[in-house]
Design an enzyme around this catalytic site. Structure first.
Site, PDB file in Angstrom:
ATOM      1  N   CYS A  39       0.951  -1.259  -0.162  1.00  0.00           N
ATOM      2  CA  CYS A  39      -0.042   0.083   0.203  1.00  0.00           C
ATOM      3  C   CYS A  39       0.857   1.160  -0.064  1.00  0.00           C
ATOM      4  CB  CYS A  39      -0.918   0.002   0.984  1.00  0.00           C
ATOM      5  SG  CYS A  39      -2.048  -1.432   1.354  1.00  0.00           S
ATOM      6  N   ALA A  40       1.344   1.701  -1.107  1.00  0.00           N
ATOM      7  CA  ALA A  40       2.630   2.306  -1.237  1.00  0.00           C
ATOM      8  C   ALA A  40       2.389   3.876  -1.168  1.00  0.00           C
ATOM      9  CB  ALA A  40       3.462   1.882  -2.548  1.00  0.00           C
ATOM     10  N   GLY A  41       1.260   4.413  -1.435  1.00  0.00           N
ATOM     11  CA  GLY A  41       1.183   5.705  -1.541  1.00  0.00           C
ATOM     12  C   GLY A  41       1.394   6.680  -0.283  1.00  0.00           C
ATOM     13  N   PRO A  42       2.077   7.848  -0.099  1.00  0.00           N
ATOM     14  CA  PRO A  42       2.341   8.574  -1.213  1.00  0.00           C
ATOM     15  C   PRO A  42       3.695   8.113  -1.718  1.00  0.00           C
ATOM     16  CG  PRO A  42       2.283  10.020   0.692  1.00  0.00           C
ATOM     17  CD  PRO A  42       1.934   8.529   1.085  1.00  0.00           C
ATOM     18  N   GLY A  43       4.295   7.232  -1.258  1.00  0.00           N
ATOM     19  CA  GLY A  43       5.722   6.729  -1.752  1.00  0.00           C
ATOM     20  C   GLY A  43       6.960   7.058  -1.016  1.00  0.00           C
ATOM     21  N   GLY A  44       6.762   7.807   0.245  1.00  0.00           N
ATOM     22  CA  GLY A  44       7.958   8.014   0.979  1.00  0.00           C
ATOM     23  C   GLY A  44       8.806   7.007   1.354  1.00  0.00           C
ATOM     24  N   LYS A  45       8.053   5.730   1.910  1.00  0.00           N
ATOM     25  CA  LYS A  45       8.784   4.645   2.330  1.00  0.00           C
ATOM     26  C   LYS A  45       9.414   3.785   1.109  1.00  0.00           C
ATOM     27  CE  LYS A  45       5.844   4.211   6.524  1.00  0.00           C
ATOM     28  NZ  LYS A  45       4.967   5.268   6.286  1.00  0.00           N
ATOM     29  N   GLU A  47      -0.427   0.413  -5.342  1.00  0.00           N
ATOM     30  CA  GLU A  47      -1.587   1.249  -4.790  1.00  0.00           C
ATOM     31  C   GLU A  47      -2.682   1.212  -5.443  1.00  0.00           C
ATOM     32  OE1 GLU A  47      -3.501   3.599  -2.823  1.00  0.00           O
ATOM     33  OE2 GLU A  47      -1.476   3.410  -2.222  1.00  0.00           O
ATOM     34  N   CYS A  89      -0.060   3.741  11.096  1.00  0.00           N
ATOM     35  CA  CYS A  89       0.162   5.090  11.671  1.00  0.00           C
ATOM     36  C   CYS A  89      -0.891   5.461  12.614  1.00  0.00           C
ATOM     37  CB  CYS A  89       0.116   6.341  10.665  1.00  0.00           C
ATOM     38  SG  CYS A  89       0.826   7.750  11.292  1.00  0.00           S
TER      39      CYS A  89
END
Length: 493
Positions: free
Chosen positions: A288-294, A313, A413
């Site tokens: 679940c990649a969005g928004p992509g920082g990790k 995503e 989170c």
């Protein structure tokens, strides 16, 4: 207690920003652009479910605000959203009527005015006069009402209003919720999470931390940018994190190789990438990649070890954000748009399964209320049941997609017990002997610059804004039984 204009004529905006006050010679109905920007963002949050952190920078740029006025607009927007619950209680007392009986545009004007009166150094006359002028723009008939309410508010200090609001509450939890501007159900959920760690006495400190502006944390993508010590002040915990006096300038100069990212998010990604030495040829997935920082941090880590990363995503717009996030990484990072519950590893180039999977699961976001203050007013207890069901389905999909010996990082989170230990415990029960909960605390401690004050079960990791200065990230590493693939027994680096 002070009357309007008395004892407050020296007020200025917090942080030294200019308040755009109505000085001598100014037109009485003129409103500073910074206040207009703040109002427009509040309006969009209310009417269109906009996200303040995404909309505000655009509105600031469009209005061509100076640095000082941009800082003031930011303080007005975030400060008002964070303390909206408390300000509504103050407004109800000052107006002598429930806020439900106040038209929404007028209520937003009042909230902005109350924030200036009770939480900034803006002069009383400027806060009141410009709020009245703003009311004349959005609801002319209510200008007199706005003037009367704000002058009533200005006659008491913030501590006096906190006492009055607490006295009006029907229970201790309701008093905490009103004074600290959290929904009652969130106060109780946060207390439960802290009590699980034996730290229930930290509740007020946590609520206060949720209402404080967070510092801007940066990540220096390892191998792609200079080490943190060469760019600014290294973070306390993340080995790739830093803070700097001009963070946005630093980000612009490095074109994606230095990024804004909370230190807790950095630790969550590094827990997976450094759980054990990377073997060349490993395949990793950010589910679940969005928004992509990790994703970007994982991709930089993967390059160093000869691994590859695939991102997924479900929301097309967020998938595009992931593509932008990984653009600075000199490696192909495919970004698929698909429901993570229907994952087929073979279609993603991993016929034997993925060696490492990050599941940063959709959640209530209770851990990031500092950065996304409007989230506290959009969530309800009923959302938790729906989200935990989704989290469980995604976790099952991720575990099925692991190669034998592969490691799954389950991350949220949110510190809500149902979304953390609840979802994880039910998943581990379903997976049975095939799953092993690794000593996640040991892994995270091993990569941290300084020891973390962790509590709880000793296996998982719960970070906290008030204790660690991070978002309240929950991290758990689970290994699938099988071959001698990554283990938590020998943390990397």
């Amino acid at each position: 207690m002070s009357a309007p204009g008395s004892g407050r004529s020296d007020r200025r905006p917090a942080g030294g920003a200019r308040g755009g006050g109505t000085g001598r010679g100014a037109r009485p109905d003129r409103v500073a652009r910074s206040r207009i920007v703040a109002y427009e963002v509040l309006e969009a949050v209310r009417d269109s479910d906009a996200y303040a952190n995404l909309l505000l920078p655009t509105r600031i740029e469009r209005a061509r605000l100076s640095e000082a006025d941009a800082a003031f607009a930011t303080e007005l927007t975030y400060g008002t959203l964070r303390m909206q619950g408390f300000y509504d209680a103050v407004i109800a007392l000052a107006a002598g009527r429930p806020t439900a009986q106040v038209d929404p545009p007028v209520l937003d004007v009042l909230r902005l005015g109350v924030h200036q009166l009770l939480a900034t150094r803006v002069a009383t006359h400027a806060a009141v006069n410009e709020s009245v002028a703003l009311a004349r723009r959005v609801a002319p008939a209510a200008a007199g009402f706005v003037n009367a309410v704000l002058r009533t508010v200005s006659r008491r200090e913030a501590d006096d209003w906190r006492s009055l609001v607490a006295d009006e509450a029907g229970s201790p939890d309701e008093a905490l919720a009103a004074v600290h501007s959290h929904p009652v159900w969130m106060v109780r959920a946060l207390r439960t999470a802290l009590e699980r760690e034996g730290r229930g006495e930290e509740l007020v400190a946590l609520l206060e931390a949720d209402n404080a502006a967070p510092r801007v944390n940066l990540v220096s993508l390892p191998g792609l940018a200079e080490p943190p010590a060469e760019l600014g002040e290294p973070d306390r915990y993340s080995p790739v994190g830093l803070t700097a006096p001009e963070p946005l300038r630093l980000v612009a100069e490095h074109e994606g190789r230095v990024r804004v990212q909370d230190e807790g998010s950095q630790l969550a990604a590094l827990a997976l990438s450094r759980v054990a030495p990377v073997r060349p040829g490993e395949r990793w997935l950010d589910l679940c990649a969005g928004p992509g920082g990790k994703t970007a941090l994982l991709a930089a880590e993967a390059i160093a070890g000869g691994a590859s990363v695939v991102a997924n995503e479900v929301v097309p717009a967020r998938a595009e954000l992931v593509r932008r996030a990984v653009a600075a990484v000199p490696a192909e990072v495919p970004v698929d748009v698909a429901d993570g519950r229907d994952l087929d590893p073979a279609e993603r180039g991993a016929p034997d399964g993925f060696d490492r999977i990050l599941l940063d699961a959709p959640c209530t976001g209770l851990g990031a209320l500092r950065r996304r203050p409007e989230a506290r007013w959009r969530k309800a207890p009923a959302d938790v049941a729906e989200l935990t069901e989704l989290q469980g389905e995604l976790a099952d999909s991720a575990f099925r997609a692991l190669a034998p010996g592969g490691v799954l990082a389950y991350v949220t989170c949110s510190p809500h017990a149902s979304e953390t230990h609840g979802t994880l415990g039910r998943a581990l029960a379903r997976w049975g002997a095939e799953a092993e909960l690794l000593d996640t605390a040991d892994v995270v401690q091993s990569l941290s610059r300084h020891p973390l004050d962790l509590a709880g079960d000793g296996r998982t990791v719960q970070l906290w804004p008030h204790r660690h200065g991070t978002d309240a990230m929950f991290i758990a590493l689970v290994r699938r039984a099988g071959s001698d693939r990554p283990s938590g027994d020998e943390p990397a680096r």
